[in-house]
Design a protein around this motif. Sequence first.
Motif, PDB file in Angstrom:
ATOM      1  N   UNK A  20       0.831  -1.204   0.000  1.00 19.69           N
ATOM      2  CA  UNK A  20       0.000   0.000   0.000  1.00 19.69           C
ATOM      3  C   UNK A  20       0.871   1.261   0.000  1.00 19.69           C
ATOM      4  N   UNK A  21       1.916   1.264   0.822  1.00 23.98           N
ATOM      5  CA  UNK A  21       2.829   2.410   0.855  1.00 23.98           C
ATOM      6  C   UNK A  21       3.510   2.618  -0.492  1.00 23.98           C
ATOM      7  N   UNK A  22       3.964   1.520  -1.093  1.00 23.47           N
ATOM      8  CA  UNK A  22       4.605   1.615  -2.411  1.00 23.47           C
ATOM      9  C   UNK A  22       3.622   2.120  -3.462  1.00 23.47           C
ATOM     10  N   UNK A  23       2.381   1.666  -3.398  1.00 21.50           N
ATOM     11  CA  UNK A  23       1.364   2.118  -4.351  1.00 21.50           C
ATOM     12  C   UNK A  23       1.078   3.606  -4.169  1.00 21.50           C
ATOM     13  N   UNK A  24       1.035   4.061  -2.915  1.00 24.25           N
ATOM     14  CA  UNK A  24       0.843   5.489  -2.659  1.00 24.25           C
ATOM     15  C   UNK A  24       2.007   6.301  -3.222  1.00 24.25           C
ATOM     16  N   UNK A  25       3.222   5.807  -2.991  1.00 24.66           N
ATOM     17  CA  UNK A  25       4.408   6.473  -3.547  1.00 24.66           C
ATOM     18  C   UNK A  25       4.332   6.528  -5.061  1.00 24.66           C
ATOM     19  N   UNK A  26       3.903   5.432  -5.672  1.00 18.91           N
ATOM     20  CA  UNK A  26       3.789   5.366  -7.124  1.00 18.91           C
ATOM     21  C   UNK A  26       2.791   6.399  -7.628  1.00 18.91           C
ATOM     22  N   UNK A  27       1.657   6.518  -6.961  1.00 16.69           N
ATOM     23  CA  UNK A  27       0.652   7.500  -7.377  1.00 16.69           C
ATOM     24  C   UNK A  27       1.176   8.927  -7.259  1.00 16.69           C
ATOM     25  N   UNK A  28       1.875   9.224  -6.168  1.00 13.47           N
ATOM     26  CA  UNK A  28       2.446  10.561  -5.979  1.00 13.47           C
ATOM     27  C   UNK A  28       3.486  10.841  -7.059  1.00 13.47           C
ATOM     28  N   UNK A  29       4.313   9.859  -7.358  1.00 15.07           N
ATOM     29  CA  UNK A  29       5.354  10.038  -8.376  1.00 15.07           C
ATOM     30  C   UNK A  29       4.732  10.250  -9.750  1.00 15.07           C
ATOM     31  N   UNK A  30       3.663   9.530 -10.051  1.00 14.60           N
ATOM     32  CA  UNK A  30       2.978   9.727 -11.332  1.00 14.60           C
ATOM     33  C   UNK A  30       2.374  11.122 -11.411  1.00 14.60           C
ATOM     34  N   UNK A 102      16.314  21.849 -19.359  1.00 22.07           N
ATOM     35  CA  UNK A 102      17.182  20.712 -19.041  1.00 22.07           C
ATOM     36  C   UNK A 102      16.897  20.178 -17.638  1.00 22.07           C
ATOM     37  N   UNK A 103      16.684  21.089 -16.703  1.00 21.80           N
ATOM     38  CA  UNK A 103      16.393  20.682 -15.330  1.00 21.80           C
ATOM     39  C   UNK A 103      15.072  19.918 -15.256  1.00 21.80           C
ATOM     40  N   UNK A 104      14.054  20.408 -15.943  1.00 22.73           N
ATOM     41  CA  UNK A 104      12.758  19.721 -15.946  1.00 22.73           C
ATOM     42  C   UNK A 104      12.892  18.361 -16.628  1.00 22.73           C
ATOM     43  N   UNK A 105      13.653  18.306 -17.716  1.00 23.17           N
ATOM     44  CA  UNK A 105      13.864  17.015 -18.399  1.00 23.17           C
ATOM     45  C   UNK A 105      14.564  16.012 -17.485  1.00 23.17           C
ATOM     46  N   UNK A 106      15.536  16.488 -16.695  1.00 25.79           N
ATOM     47  CA  UNK A 106      16.199  15.596 -15.740  1.00 25.79           C
ATOM     48  C   UNK A 106      15.199  15.119 -14.690  1.00 25.79           C
ATOM     49  N   UNK A 107      14.338  16.015 -14.241  1.00 25.17           N
ATOM     50  CA  UNK A 107      13.309  15.626 -13.275  1.00 25.17           C
ATOM     51  C   UNK A 107      12.355  14.594 -13.851  1.00 25.17           C
ATOM     52  N   UNK A 108      11.983  14.776 -15.110  1.00 24.35           N
ATOM     53  CA  UNK A 108      11.099  13.819 -15.778  1.00 24.35           C
ATOM     54  C   UNK A 108      11.781  12.457 -15.883  1.00 24.35           C
ATOM     55  N   UNK A 113      12.243   6.871 -14.024  1.00 16.03           N
ATOM     56  CA  UNK A 113      13.055   5.785 -13.453  1.00 16.03           C
ATOM     57  C   UNK A 113      12.472   5.331 -12.122  1.00 16.03           C
ATOM     58  N   UNK A 114      12.044   6.302 -11.304  1.00 11.04           N
ATOM     59  CA  UNK A 114      11.465   5.967 -10.000  1.00 11.04           C
ATOM     60  C   UNK A 114      10.168   5.183 -10.169  1.00 11.04           C
ATOM     61  N   UNK A 115       9.372   5.553 -11.157  1.00  7.61           N
ATOM     62  CA  UNK A 115       8.129   4.820 -11.419  1.00  7.61           C
ATOM     63  C   UNK A 115       8.444   3.370 -11.785  1.00  7.61           C
ATOM     64  N   UNK A 120       8.464  -2.307 -10.159  1.00  6.18           N
ATOM     65  CA  UNK A 120       9.178  -3.569  -9.925  1.00  6.18           C
ATOM     66  C   UNK A 120       9.100  -3.972  -8.455  1.00  6.18           C
ATOM     67  N   UNK A 121       9.220  -3.003  -7.561  1.00  4.82           N
ATOM     68  CA  UNK A 121       9.131  -3.298  -6.127  1.00  4.82           C
ATOM     69  C   UNK A 121       7.745  -3.806  -5.756  1.00  4.82           C
ATOM     70  N   UNK A 122       6.714  -3.193  -6.323  1.00  2.26           N
ATOM     71  CA  UNK A 122       5.345  -3.633  -6.043  1.00  2.26           C
ATOM     72  C   UNK A 122       5.134  -5.048  -6.561  1.00  2.26           C
TER      73      UNK A 122
END
Length: 162
Positions: A20-30, A102-108, A113-115, A120-122
């Motif tokens: 559940x925590x990982x899914x919440x993190x995934x939603x926030x990251x998306x 460039x900064x926004x592209x790095x953030x994207x 990658x985090x998603x 994979x963790x989920x």
Amino acid sequence: MMPYSDNLRADIARTDRHISDLSDQLNVTKQNLNRLRELLSYVCQKQNSFLDEQGRRQSSFNKIWQDCANCHCAVGYSNVMGDILFGNAPNNVAGAYSEGIQSVNRGIQKAEEEIGDLQRSIASAKDYRADQVNHLQRVVAEEQWEAQQEAKKAAMRARGEW
């Protein structure tokens, strides 16, 4: 003493909370990824607007300079205005837009990658949970069998057969 199956149920509950925590993190990251994409679009639009405006200024300035090329006072004035209008500031602004993009592209890229990592963790946690549930089912079946055997022994003792 707590039966082993209760410990397994507690482990499964912890795994469920982790999923559940990982899914919440995934939603926030998306959501953050969507915001970054919107920001990228906005910054690109502002950069294009600035470059268009700067091109119009340059064109107007070139026209004034050509019209006044024979008048030394006008040439001096246009050179001063050119320095004011087109000194280093536009390069700094254009550079700031480029750095922002460039900064926004790095953030994207980092968010994407985090998603992937979170997905994979989920998936791994769900596989682990499935293994836990299978193990719990075997343990519960074994505990039930042992309880039945104890009940039979107790019945036999009660009848005096044991």
